[in-house]
Design a protein around this motif. Sequence first.
Motif, PDB file in Angstrom:
ATOM      1  N   LYS A 444       0.889  -1.280   0.021  1.00 54.18           N
ATOM      2  CA  LYS A 444       0.123  -0.056   0.053  1.00 54.18           C
ATOM      3  C   LYS A 444       0.749   1.109  -0.048  1.00 54.18           C
ATOM      4  CE  LYS A 444      -3.836   2.120   2.467  1.00 54.18           C
ATOM      5  NZ  LYS A 444      -4.745   2.040   3.638  1.00 54.18           N
ATOM      6  N   SER A 521      -7.991   2.917  -2.814  1.00 56.47           N
ATOM      7  CA  SER A 521      -8.150   2.411  -1.420  1.00 56.47           C
ATOM      8  C   SER A 521      -9.493   2.229  -0.732  1.00 56.47           C
ATOM      9  CB  SER A 521      -7.599   3.898  -0.496  1.00 56.47           C
ATOM     10  OG  SER A 521      -7.441   3.500   0.759  1.00 56.47           O
ATOM     11  N   GLU A 522     -10.283   2.918  -1.527  1.00 60.65           N
ATOM     12  CA  GLU A 522     -11.967   2.558  -1.047  1.00 60.65           C
ATOM     13  C   GLU A 522     -12.060   0.974  -1.826  1.00 60.65           C
ATOM     14  OE1 GLU A 522     -14.229   3.956   0.525  1.00 60.65           O
ATOM     15  OE2 GLU A 522     -13.344   5.945   0.923  1.00 60.65           O
ATOM     16  N   ALA A 525     -10.421  -1.626   0.300  1.00 54.72           N
ATOM     17  CA  ALA A 525     -11.145  -1.986   1.729  1.00 54.72           C
ATOM     18  C   ALA A 525     -12.501  -2.698   1.395  1.00 54.72           C
ATOM     19  CB  ALA A 525     -11.550  -0.470   2.092  1.00 54.72           C
ATOM     20  N   ASN A 528     -11.257  -6.518   0.857  1.00 58.81           N
ATOM     21  CA  ASN A 528     -10.981  -6.908   2.049  1.00 58.81           C
ATOM     22  C   ASN A 528     -11.947  -7.111   3.054  1.00 58.81           C
ATOM     23  OD1 ASN A 528      -8.402  -6.804   1.223  1.00 58.81           O
ATOM     24  ND2 ASN A 528      -7.864  -4.986   2.516  1.00 58.81           N
ATOM     25  N   LYS A 529     -13.315  -6.527   3.063  1.00 55.90           N
ATOM     26  CA  LYS A 529     -14.335  -6.571   3.721  1.00 55.90           C
ATOM     27  C   LYS A 529     -15.134  -7.865   3.114  1.00 55.90           C
ATOM     28  CE  LYS A 529     -18.281  -3.980   5.715  1.00 55.90           C
ATOM     29  NZ  LYS A 529     -19.194  -2.687   5.792  1.00 55.90           N
TER      30      LYS A 529
END
Length: 576
Positions: A444, A521-522, A525, A528-529
């Motif tokens: 990242k 990044s959104e 995320a 990963n969720k």
Amino acid sequence: MTLFADIHAAVLTALDALEAEGALPAGLDRANVAVEPPRDAAHGDMATNAAMVLSKPAGMKPRDIAEALAGKLALDPRIASAEVAGPGFLNLRLTPDAWRGVVAAILTQGAAYGRSAMGQRRRVNVEYVSANPTGPLHVGHTRGAVFGDALASLLDYTGHDVTREYYINDGGAQVDVLARSVYLRYLEAHGQEVAFADGTYPGDYLIEVGRALKDAVGDAYLGKDEGVWLAEVRDFATDRMMDLIRADLKALGVEMDVFYSEKSLYGTGRIEAALDDLRAKGLIYEGVLEPPKGKTPEDWEPRSQTLFKSTDFGDDVDRPVMKSDGAWTYFAPDIAYHYDKITRGFDELIDIFGADHGGYVKRMKAAVAALSGNRVPLDIKLTQLVKLKRGDQELKMSKRAGTFVTLRDVVEMVGADVTRFVMLTRKNDAPLDFDVDKVREQSKDNPVFYVQYAHARIQSVLRRAAEAGVAPGGPDDLSVIADPAELALVAKLAEWPRLVESAAQTHEPHRVAFYLYDLSSEFHALWNKGNAEPALRFWQEDDPATSRGKLALIRSVAIVISNGLGILGVTPADKM
């Protein structure tokens, strides 16, 4: 139209209604009424300053205007709530359907999503790189090349008619030094021992030029005085150096529309014509400048010079255009060059200079203002230095150039795409550390990888779905986009059109790189969720209907990433 523009239009329509009812005075200036994301996302999806900017001209309290406006906006089916905050800001929350409409718009518009007609085809000249043709481009030139090229693409994307231009500084003494340096390599090609005097260019890149000169003229220049060969070798060497520079730029993905020679200004009356224009306006005079700051009378001799009255246009002192011996100063051809740009009909000029040209900004702006009668704005952007590193070690030397790291060195180390993206991870006027090891990391902390990986991940999912016969859905399939994390991703997509316009207005292409990192990044995320919550996964193997809606969401993300990388001149990665 875009979602932010649509809601802004809704605010203006609501204000129309309030004026018609007499709740607001008629004819209020709404030029500064804006709809933007709130600083704190917890406050809502969008916010408008309408009540704050209209309060004083309306002679009303901001909260009173905000409450009346909230009542009107609450009737809009796209707006879930309108809440007054603080002294009179109005925070808006949108319905899920309003956000889903963004995905539908992106899928429909594709590569056109975010493009704008804001520029109204205004003709803009972007001049960048413009290095002396005395050697290969170095890492500092690389930053100017990437910044200028991305800015030109950004302006094109927003509806400007853009010309990319390189000013060849081939009219000064440095090209004579180049010719002498090439002559030494020419002698060397004939088997002679040579020594490079101070001020000549000893880089290995001139070896091939010396050999090429030998092939072209044989022994015609051997033993001859400089007066015999200097002019011809100068032209030969300049042409070869420009071939090298063009090849370096091409390796970086930069192609110019115009290469303009400074030498073409000399002996053609163009310099005289530009100064005659200023003289006719009473801006050229003979005078003596005050001694520079820090100089004592013993260090400085007053001399009558031909001066441009640049202080009339905001400069600190008037500037010489002709020396006391009748020779042009460096400033004179630069005035003529910008005069030529103005006469070519450009509506706006942008120059990209290195950090060492900061003292040139005011005088050049003054000259363009004077020549154009303040009609043509000139924006000068300075690019700060680049420190090329490998871990803790700074890289300063090149096999090609001997004394500096070249553009080609950087491209060969990390590739053109990585080079371009990294050069835009800082604002142009901030120093940049370029760690060639860091940009190879898959983390990242490496923005290049992070954005490319987002696009590659999406393409991987879309390929897997396609193998199962499932394609991204259309507007009727988007109801499955409902989780707050999914809607947050859509909200970031909705920002793209206004981000592009604001970046173009401020001439700041680095904003595109920052946005792409935030968007990625959104996305990561949400990915990963989905690892923890299977219902959020984009590919639902046993549920094609749900998959179509979620695939549409990530397809829209890929489109925006691709559009943004296109502005930066970076190729989206399909696999990693």
